[in-house]
Design a protein around this motif. Structure first.
Motif, short mmCIF file in Angstrom:
data_model
loop_
_atom_site.label_atom_id
_atom_site.label_comp_id
_atom_site.label_asym_id
_atom_site.label_seq_id
_atom_site.Cartn_x
_atom_site.Cartn_y
_atom_site.Cartn_z
N GLU A 1 42.11 26.00 127.66
CA GLU A 1 42.49 26.89 126.56
C GLU A 1 43.49 27.93 127.08
O GLU A 1 43.39 28.36 128.23
CB GLU A 1 41.25 27.66 126.05
CG GLU A 1 39.97 26.84 125.92
CD GLU A 1 40.01 25.83 124.79
OE1 GLU A 1 40.76 26.04 123.83
OE2 GLU A 1 39.30 24.82 124.89
N GLU B 1 45.25 15.89 119.37
CA GLU B 1 43.87 15.40 119.34
C GLU B 1 42.90 16.55 119.60
O GLU B 1 43.26 17.47 120.33
CB GLU B 1 43.68 14.32 120.41
CG GLU B 1 44.40 13.05 120.04
CD GLU B 1 43.74 11.80 120.59
OE1 GLU B 1 42.86 11.90 121.47
OE2 GLU B 1 44.10 10.73 120.12
N PRO B 2 41.65 16.49 119.10
CA PRO B 2 41.26 15.50 118.11
C PRO B 2 42.02 15.73 116.83
O PRO B 2 42.22 16.87 116.43
CB PRO B 2 39.76 15.74 117.94
CG PRO B 2 39.49 17.10 118.46
CD PRO B 2 40.56 17.43 119.44
N LEU C 1 34.70 20.77 116.34
CA LEU C 1 35.07 22.12 116.78
C LEU C 1 34.31 23.22 116.05
O LEU C 1 33.96 24.23 116.65
CB LEU C 1 36.59 22.33 116.61
CG LEU C 1 37.44 21.98 117.83
CD1 LEU C 1 37.18 20.58 118.34
CD2 LEU C 1 38.92 22.16 117.55
N HIS D 1 34.68 11.99 119.75
CA HIS D 1 36.06 12.19 120.22
C HIS D 1 36.78 10.86 120.34
O HIS D 1 37.95 10.73 119.97
CB HIS D 1 36.07 12.91 121.58
CG HIS D 1 35.93 14.41 121.46
ND1 HIS D 1 36.95 15.21 121.00
CD2 HIS D 1 34.89 15.23 121.73
CE1 HIS D 1 36.54 16.48 121.00
NE2 HIS D 1 35.30 16.51 121.43
N ARG E 1 40.00 9.34 118.30
CA ARG E 1 41.14 8.81 119.09
C ARG E 1 41.52 7.39 118.64
O ARG E 1 42.69 7.07 118.49
CB ARG E 1 40.75 8.83 120.57
CG ARG E 1 41.81 8.29 121.52
CD ARG E 1 41.57 8.81 122.91
NE ARG E 1 41.47 10.26 122.86
CZ ARG E 1 40.56 10.98 123.53
NH1 ARG E 1 39.70 10.40 124.34
NH2 ARG E 1 40.52 12.29 123.40
N SER F 1 41.39 15.12 128.25
CA SER F 1 40.58 16.22 127.71
C SER F 1 39.12 15.81 127.58
O SER F 1 38.22 16.63 127.79
CB SER F 1 41.10 16.67 126.33
OG SER F 1 42.22 17.51 126.48
N THR F 2 38.88 14.55 127.25
CA THR F 2 37.48 14.09 127.17
C THR F 2 36.85 14.14 128.56
O THR F 2 35.69 14.55 128.74
CB THR F 2 37.40 12.65 126.59
OG1 THR F 2 38.21 12.59 125.43
CG2 THR F 2 35.98 12.27 126.25
N TYR G 1 36.55 18.09 129.36
CA TYR G 1 35.64 18.88 128.50
C TYR G 1 34.24 18.27 128.40
O TYR G 1 33.25 18.95 128.59
CB TYR G 1 36.24 19.06 127.10
CG TYR G 1 37.27 20.16 127.04
CD1 TYR G 1 38.57 19.91 127.48
CD2 TYR G 1 36.97 21.43 126.59
CE1 TYR G 1 39.52 20.92 127.45
CE2 TYR G 1 37.91 22.44 126.56
CZ TYR G 1 39.18 22.18 126.99
OH TYR G 1 40.12 23.18 126.97
N GLN G 2 34.20 16.95 128.05
CA GLN G 2 32.86 16.35 127.90
C GLN G 2 32.30 15.95 129.26
O GLN G 2 31.11 16.09 129.51
CB GLN G 2 32.92 15.12 126.96
CG GLN G 2 32.93 15.46 125.48
CD GLN G 2 34.16 16.23 125.04
OE1 GLN G 2 35.27 15.81 125.29
NE2 GLN G 2 33.95 17.38 124.41
P1 TMP Z 1 43.10 22.68 120.69
O1 TMP Z 1 43.82 21.63 119.92
O2 TMP Z 1 43.30 24.04 120.14
O3 TMP Z 1 43.36 22.62 122.14
O4 TMP Z 1 41.54 22.43 120.45
C1 TMP Z 1 40.94 21.23 120.70
C2 TMP Z 1 39.64 21.49 121.38
O5 TMP Z 1 38.93 20.26 121.49
C3 TMP Z 1 39.77 22.05 122.77
O6 TMP Z 1 38.76 23.02 122.97
C4 TMP Z 1 39.47 20.86 123.66
C5 TMP Z 1 38.53 20.04 122.83
N1 TMP Z 1 38.58 18.60 123.13
C6 TMP Z 1 37.49 18.01 123.73
O7 TMP Z 1 36.51 18.68 124.02
N2 TMP Z 1 37.52 16.68 124.01
C7 TMP Z 1 38.60 15.88 123.69
O8 TMP Z 1 38.60 14.67 123.95
C8 TMP Z 1 39.72 16.52 123.05
C9 TMP Z 1 40.92 15.69 122.68
C10 TMP Z 1 39.67 17.87 122.79
#
Ligand code: TMP
Length: 217
Positions: free
Chosen positions: A17, A44-45, A59, A74, A78, A104-105, A108-109
């Motif tokens: 972020e 994405e997403p 979100l 997610h 995709r 990002s997956t 983040y995940q």
């Molecule tokens: P953003 O478009 O403002 O970056 O927000 C997307 C949010 O979604 C961001 O916090 C990251 C999260 N995200 C995941 O957790 N996993 C994913 O696979 C993707 C694509 C985004």
């Protein structure tokens, strides 16, 4: 030009972020269009009506998911985005610029929510293989967690499920992205997102031009 031979190029922008990805994705698209390329910019997403609906749920939804369902949601977003938008744009010879994708997956995940537990990482890897469409080039906008936090506080606005997590979470996300860059240096270019907006823009475009002229890095 390489694009004439391959029929499209798939570029992703990744990062935590507050790294400035979305603005940089827009600048990159503008620059490429000014150079005469046809560009499809997306995120994405999201990117299709169904994937945008999943984005809202992921979100801002009140209900929490079990970790497997979160990863799959997610991936479902995709898959819809890929089949309906990304693959057709690539087949049409366009440069697809996607703000976030598989990495990002992973970050983040896998690292953030899943704390890099082996069963979470192998679940994500298995689904990624099934989805089977990898970017040609990825820009990872890297920024220390505290610097990003200061930027986000200044920006204000609504906090989503991930933004609102503790700084340890964001540190794990950064670690996850950096691990991807280390493991896949052919695809992933790490860009210092603490540099000025103009500096980041130039750095990204310089790599993009090298790729377009040389057919890879
Ligand atoms: P953003 O478009 O403002 O970056 O927000 C997307 C949010 O979604 C961001 O916090 C990251 C999260 N995200 C995941 O957790 N996993 C994913 O696979 C993707 C694509 C985004």
């Amino acid at each position: 030009m390489l694009l004439d031979k391959t029929g499209g190029m798939f570029v992703t922008l990744e990062g935590g972020e507050g790294a400035g990805k979305s603005s940089q994705a827009a600048y990159l698209a503008e620059q490429l269009e000014a150079d005469g390329f046809r560009v499809y910019k997306t995120r994405e997403p999201g990117g299709t009506p169904a994937a945008e609906a999943l984005r809202h749920l992921l979100l801002f939804g009140e209900a929490s998911f079990c970790w497997q369902a979160e990863v799959m949601a997610h991936m479902a977003a995709r898959m819809d985005h890929l089949e309906q938008k990304i693959k057709p744009a690539l087949a049409d010879g366009q440069i697809v610029i996607c703000d976030r994708y598989h990495d990002s997956t992973w970050a983040y995940q896998g690292f953030g929510m899943g704390a890099a537990r082996p069963e979470v990482l192998s679940f994500i890897t298995a689904l990624r293989q099934l989805v089977a469409c990898e970017p040609d080039l990825t820009f990872l906008l890297d920024i220390p967690v505290d610097v990003a936090h200061t930027r986000l506080v200044k920006r204000g606005g609504k906090t989503d499920r991930y933004e609102g997590q503790a700084s340890q979470f964001h540190q794990r996300v950064r670690d996850g992205f950096l691990q991807v860059a280390q493991q896949d240096p052919e695809r992933v270019v790490v860009v210092d997102a603490c540099a000025s907006i103009e500096g980041v823009k130039k750095e990204i475009y310089r790599h993009m031009q090298v790729w377009l002229e040389g057919g890879g890095m």
